[in-house]
Design a protein around this motif. Structure first.
Motif, PDB file in Angstrom:
ATOM      1  N   LYS A 109      34.259  49.168  38.786  1.00 20.00           N
ATOM      2  CA  LYS A 109      35.226  48.088  38.643  1.00 20.00           C
ATOM      3  C   LYS A 109      35.576  47.837  37.186  1.00 20.00           C
ATOM      4  CE  LYS A 109      36.132  43.466  40.489  1.00 20.00           C
ATOM      5  NZ  LYS A 109      35.579  42.383  41.323  1.00 20.00           N
ATOM      6  N   ASP A 127      36.541  41.985  46.754  1.00 18.29           N
ATOM      7  CA  ASP A 127      37.801  42.461  46.183  1.00 18.29           C
ATOM      8  C   ASP A 127      38.914  42.534  47.216  1.00 18.29           C
ATOM      9  OD1 ASP A 127      36.761  42.787  43.574  1.00 18.29           O
ATOM     10  OD2 ASP A 127      35.867  44.699  44.142  1.00 18.29           O
ATOM     11  N   ASP A 173      45.616  52.980  35.283  1.00 11.72           N
ATOM     12  CA  ASP A 173      46.845  53.432  34.629  1.00 11.72           C
ATOM     13  C   ASP A 173      46.767  54.935  34.387  1.00 11.72           C
ATOM     14  OD1 ASP A 173      49.041  53.945  33.057  1.00 11.72           O
ATOM     15  OD2 ASP A 173      48.791  52.172  31.802  1.00 11.72           O
ATOM     16  N   SER A 229      43.184  48.379  38.463  1.00 15.32           N
ATOM     17  CA  SER A 229      43.899  47.275  39.097  1.00 15.32           C
ATOM     18  C   SER A 229      43.618  47.324  40.593  1.00 15.32           C
ATOM     19  CB  SER A 229      45.403  47.377  38.840  1.00 15.32           C
ATOM     20  OG  SER A 229      45.705  47.252  37.464  1.00 15.32           O
ATOM     21  N   LEU A 259      44.891  45.850  44.225  1.00 10.51           N
ATOM     22  CA  LEU A 259      46.031  45.213  44.868  1.00 10.51           C
ATOM     23  C   LEU A 259      45.783  45.109  46.372  1.00 10.51           C
ATOM     24  CD1 LEU A 259      48.793  47.365  43.136  1.00 10.51           C
ATOM     25  CD2 LEU A 259      47.870  45.190  42.319  1.00 10.51           C
ATOM     26  N   PRO A 310      51.331  49.354  45.506  1.00  5.92           N
ATOM     27  CA  PRO A 310      52.149  49.093  44.325  1.00  5.92           C
ATOM     28  C   PRO A 310      53.573  49.584  44.536  1.00  5.92           C
ATOM     29  CG  PRO A 310      50.694  50.960  43.945  1.00  5.92           C
ATOM     30  CD  PRO A 310      50.285  50.359  45.251  1.00  5.92           C
ATOM     31  N   LEU A 315      52.962  47.181  39.107  1.00  4.46           N
ATOM     32  CA  LEU A 315      51.851  46.456  39.717  1.00  4.46           C
ATOM     33  C   LEU A 315      52.202  45.004  40.002  1.00  4.46           C
ATOM     34  CD1 LEU A 315      48.889  47.918  37.610  1.00  4.46           C
ATOM     35  CD2 LEU A 315      49.961  48.804  39.686  1.00  4.46           C
ATOM     36  N   ASP A 316      53.159  44.460  39.271  1.00  2.00           N
ATOM     37  CA  ASP A 316      53.605  43.089  39.504  1.00  2.00           C
ATOM     38  C   ASP A 316      55.108  43.094  39.721  1.00  2.00           C
ATOM     39  OD1 ASP A 316      54.055  40.406  39.670  1.00  2.00           O
ATOM     40  OD2 ASP A 316      53.606  39.951  37.561  1.00  2.00           O
TER      41      ASP A 316
END
Length: 395
Positions: free
Chosen positions: A89, A102, A114, A124, A126, A130, A170-171
């Motif tokens: 992590k 998580d 990345d 990351s 999610l 993504p 990612l966002d």
């Protein structure tokens, strides 16, 4: 009565001991953008490894429902099959595990580091896949980078679609992007070339998994059936030499700098110096009428240039079927092909051999015109003598 009551209480207490709660990982699914590629990704469950199942575009997954999950198991990590790399992590080589927490109440999670680095990047996590932005390269002879909310990032090649490059968002709630030439920095935005006006994709990506940008007027949710330029052929001349040529394979593998003059001759051939082998002029001037062992032949061959991951043009013989450069196995006028062949992996430094018999006795030359743009990079690699001249001067 007192004895019976004691017995009943003891029975209920014992039943409480053996009532187990299933692992919070039971039934969960984890997706990982494989950071170990081309190595296999393995999920590590308290020392026991399970190979993850390949999905599209370098993603792999593991379904906890495919095994019997121990009730006590709450954490996991990732590694390669050979234990050479691991991911926790907190990043590569870190022991901090991922856990059931998580999932944040979701049944599936997507984990991505990345792809552009650095190696210290934190994964990351999610609860939804993504989003992705794909762009058709506006610079066919070079490659693009992307600016996401003003932050410069490299792009990945969009697999299976020539000329396209991709980036994970990612966002998606904050996704303003424009692009720049990887070599000279020229920008491309909603106003076209030399413009930085970003494509604001927040609303689009709120309802679509991908955005495909083929020009300033077209952003679509699906591949628009347009492709770019991904290959061309660069002409070359290969000189076939006899294995008994007096200069052939006499160097012993050592480095001998200074064999050629710093300026090409009037015939556009390298000019030997006093330390060059005595028959150097025959290397790039084939004479089929000469007596053996100086007799030579020449054949025209093309170098099939393709796009590397960063958009630059590339020819790398190691990517070929035999891991080496043997362009005239089908044109052997002087000797029989010999073997086995041996090729060195430029990344790992390891050698691999093949039973293929090949024509080892040759020299190659290629000439091309190009317009240099500031920022362009030229890289060359070879395991024998290599000279590069630009504007007639030794580079």
């Amino acid at each position: 009565m007192l004895i019976m009551r004691a017995f009943v209480v003891l029975f209920l207490f014992s039943a409480g001991i053996f009532a187990q709660t299933p692992s919070p990982l039971a039934g969960k699914i984890v997706h990982l953008y494989n950071p170990f590629a081309p190595d296999t990704a393995v999920i590590d469950l308290s020392g026991t490894g399970y190979r993850m199942v390949a999905e599209a575009d370098n993603w792999v997954k593991f379904e906890f429902g495919s095994i019997t999950v121990p009730d006590w198991l709450k954490t996991f990590g990732f590694r390669t099959g050979g234990y050479s790399m691991s991911l926790g992590k907190d990043g590569f080589g870190k022991n901090g595990p991922f856990s059931s927490d998580d999932f944040a109440g979701a049944n599936e999670i997507w984990i991505i580091v990345d792809p552009h680095g650095p190696t210290t990047a934190i994964p990351s996590i999610l609860t939804k896949p993504p989003r992705r932005v794909n762009v058709l390269n506006p610079w066919p002879v070079s490659g693009p980078v992307i600016y996401v909310n003003g932050v410069k990032k490299n792009l990945l090649v969009t697999e299976g679609h020539c000329g396209w490059y991709t980036e994970f968002i990612l966002d998606p709630s904050a996704a303003k992007v424009y692009f720049a030439n990887i070599d000279d920095g020229q920008t491309w935005g909603m106003g076209g070339l030399d413009d930085k006006t970003p494509f604001d994709l927040a609303t689009f990506l709120a309802t679509n998994a991908e955005a495909w940008i083929s020009d300033t007027r077209a952003v679509t949710a699906a591949y628009p059936n347009k492709e770019g330029l991904c290959s061309y052929r660069m002409a070359a001349v290969v000189h076939d030499m006899a294995l008994t040529h007096p200069d052939y394979a006499t160097g012993g593998g050592g480095l001998t700098p200074g064999m050629v003059q710093t300026t090409l001759g009037a015939d556009k051939k390298p000019v030997p110096t006093s330390i060059a082998p005595s028959h150097f002029n025959t290397w790039f001037n084939s004479d089929s009428t000469a007596a053996m062992p100086l007799k030579g032949y020449e054949a025209c061959r093309d170098l099939d240039m393709g796009k590397s991951y960063d958009g630059r043009w590339e020819y790398d013989s190691y990517n070929g079927p035999n891991g080496g450069y043997f362009p005239i196995n089908d044109y052997n006028r002087l000797d029989q092909n010999s073997g086995p062949t041996c090729a060195k992996n430029p990344v790992t430094g390891q050698y691999s051999t093949s039973t293929l018999k090949a024509n080892f006795g040759f020299c190659m030359e290629s000439h091309a015109n190009f317009i240099y743009k500031k920022g362009q990079i030229f890289e060359f690699r070879g395991d024998d003598d290599v000279w590069v001249f630009i504007n007639g001067k030794l580079a």
